[in-house]
Scaffold this motif. Structure first.
Motif, PDB file in Angstrom:
ATOM      1  N   PRO A  49     -18.599   1.861   7.047  1.00 32.64           N
ATOM      2  CA  PRO A  49     -18.075   0.627   6.672  1.00 32.64           C
ATOM      3  C   PRO A  49     -17.276   0.537   5.241  1.00 32.64           C
ATOM      4  O   PRO A  49     -16.433  -0.144   5.051  1.00 32.64           O
ATOM      5  N   LEU A  50     -17.547   1.652   4.113  1.00 37.87           N
ATOM      6  CA  LEU A  50     -16.933   1.432   3.032  1.00 37.87           C
ATOM      7  C   LEU A  50     -15.974   2.160   2.812  1.00 37.87           C
ATOM      8  O   LEU A  50     -15.268   2.576   1.942  1.00 37.87           O
ATOM      9  N   SER A  51     -15.495   2.865   4.067  1.00 44.01           N
ATOM     10  CA  SER A  51     -14.406   3.836   4.027  1.00 44.01           C
ATOM     11  C   SER A  51     -12.873   3.386   4.490  1.00 44.01           C
ATOM     12  O   SER A  51     -12.951   2.607   5.470  1.00 44.01           O
ATOM     13  N   ARG A  52     -11.896   3.529   4.054  1.00 46.32           N
ATOM     14  CA  ARG A  52     -10.709   3.662   4.836  1.00 46.32           C
ATOM     15  C   ARG A  52      -9.905   4.843   4.557  1.00 46.32           C
ATOM     16  O   ARG A  52      -9.878   5.364   3.566  1.00 46.32           O
ATOM     17  N   VAL A  53      -8.921   4.740   5.515  1.00 50.80           N
ATOM     18  CA  VAL A  53      -8.147   6.083   5.758  1.00 50.80           C
ATOM     19  C   VAL A  53      -6.604   5.307   6.100  1.00 50.80           C
ATOM     20  O   VAL A  53      -6.577   4.660   6.869  1.00 50.80           O
ATOM     21  N   PHE A  54      -5.458   5.901   5.232  1.00 47.41           N
ATOM     22  CA  PHE A  54      -4.260   5.887   5.408  1.00 47.41           C
ATOM     23  C   PHE A  54      -3.560   6.836   5.841  1.00 47.41           C
ATOM     24  O   PHE A  54      -3.657   7.847   5.385  1.00 47.41           O
ATOM     25  N   TYR A  55      -2.720   6.583   6.884  1.00 38.45           N
ATOM     26  CA  TYR A  55      -1.881   7.598   7.354  1.00 38.45           C
ATOM     27  C   TYR A  55      -0.223   6.971   7.175  1.00 38.45           C
ATOM     28  O   TYR A  55      -0.012   5.874   7.751  1.00 38.45           O
ATOM     29  N   GLU A  56       0.429   7.721   6.182  1.00 37.21           N
ATOM     30  CA  GLU A  56       1.706   7.245   5.950  1.00 37.21           C
ATOM     31  C   GLU A  56       2.841   8.374   6.387  1.00 37.21           C
ATOM     32  O   GLU A  56       2.856   9.399   6.109  1.00 37.21           O
ATOM     33  N   VAL A  57       3.787   7.697   7.133  1.00 37.18           N
ATOM     34  CA  VAL A  57       5.047   8.700   7.261  1.00 37.18           C
ATOM     35  C   VAL A  57       6.294   8.270   6.971  1.00 37.18           C
ATOM     36  O   VAL A  57       6.378   6.983   7.083  1.00 37.18           O
ATOM     37  N   TYR A  58       6.996   8.723   6.032  1.00 38.65           N
ATOM     38  CA  TYR A  58       8.191   8.497   5.718  1.00 38.65           C
ATOM     39  C   TYR A  58       9.298   9.281   6.233  1.00 38.65           C
ATOM     40  O   TYR A  58       9.308  10.264   6.593  1.00 38.65           O
ATOM     41  N   ARG A  59      10.609   8.713   6.271  1.00 41.49           N
ATOM     42  CA  ARG A  59      11.792   9.357   6.692  1.00 41.49           C
ATOM     43  C   ARG A  59      12.074  10.621   6.088  1.00 41.49           C
ATOM     44  O   ARG A  59      12.471  11.700   6.455  1.00 41.49           O
TER      45      ARG A  59
END
Length: 104
Positions: A49-59
């Protein structure tokens, strides 16, 4: 395409809630103002519950650099340290895929 994954481990439940509010504000601005940001997905982690994951894709790399210059991103970067215990960034290289980013 330019992509990365970021994992944040947050300090406690109260800080996690505050972090999530900051993220929601930031993602709204990204959606409205960043056409070069193709995917900006934030996730909670099952059973952590204290973890977050971001997935980011850019042009491309320039779109990522433009994202980093935006006032909403600068605000997020300046405020996040109040909430996180640790973070890890992994820059990704395209490989086999199915979906939006598949070669062909």
């Amino acid at each position: 395409m330019f992509a990365l994954v970021v994992r944040f481990d947050l300090q406690d439940a109260e800080k996690a809630a505050e972090f999530d509010k900051l993220v929601a504000e930031t993602v709204q601005a990204i959606a409205e103002l960043e056409p070069g940001t193709l995917v900006y997905a934030t996730h909670t982690v099952q059973d952590e519950p204290l973890s977050r994951v971001f997935y980011e894709v850019y042009r491309d790399r320039e779109a990522f650099e433009e994202h980093e210059r935006q006032p909403h991103t600068r605000h997020f970067l300046s405020q996040r340290e109040k909430y996180i215990a640790s973070s890890r960034v992994e820059f990704l290289s395209p490989a086999d895929a199915k979906g939006l980013f598949a070669a062909g």
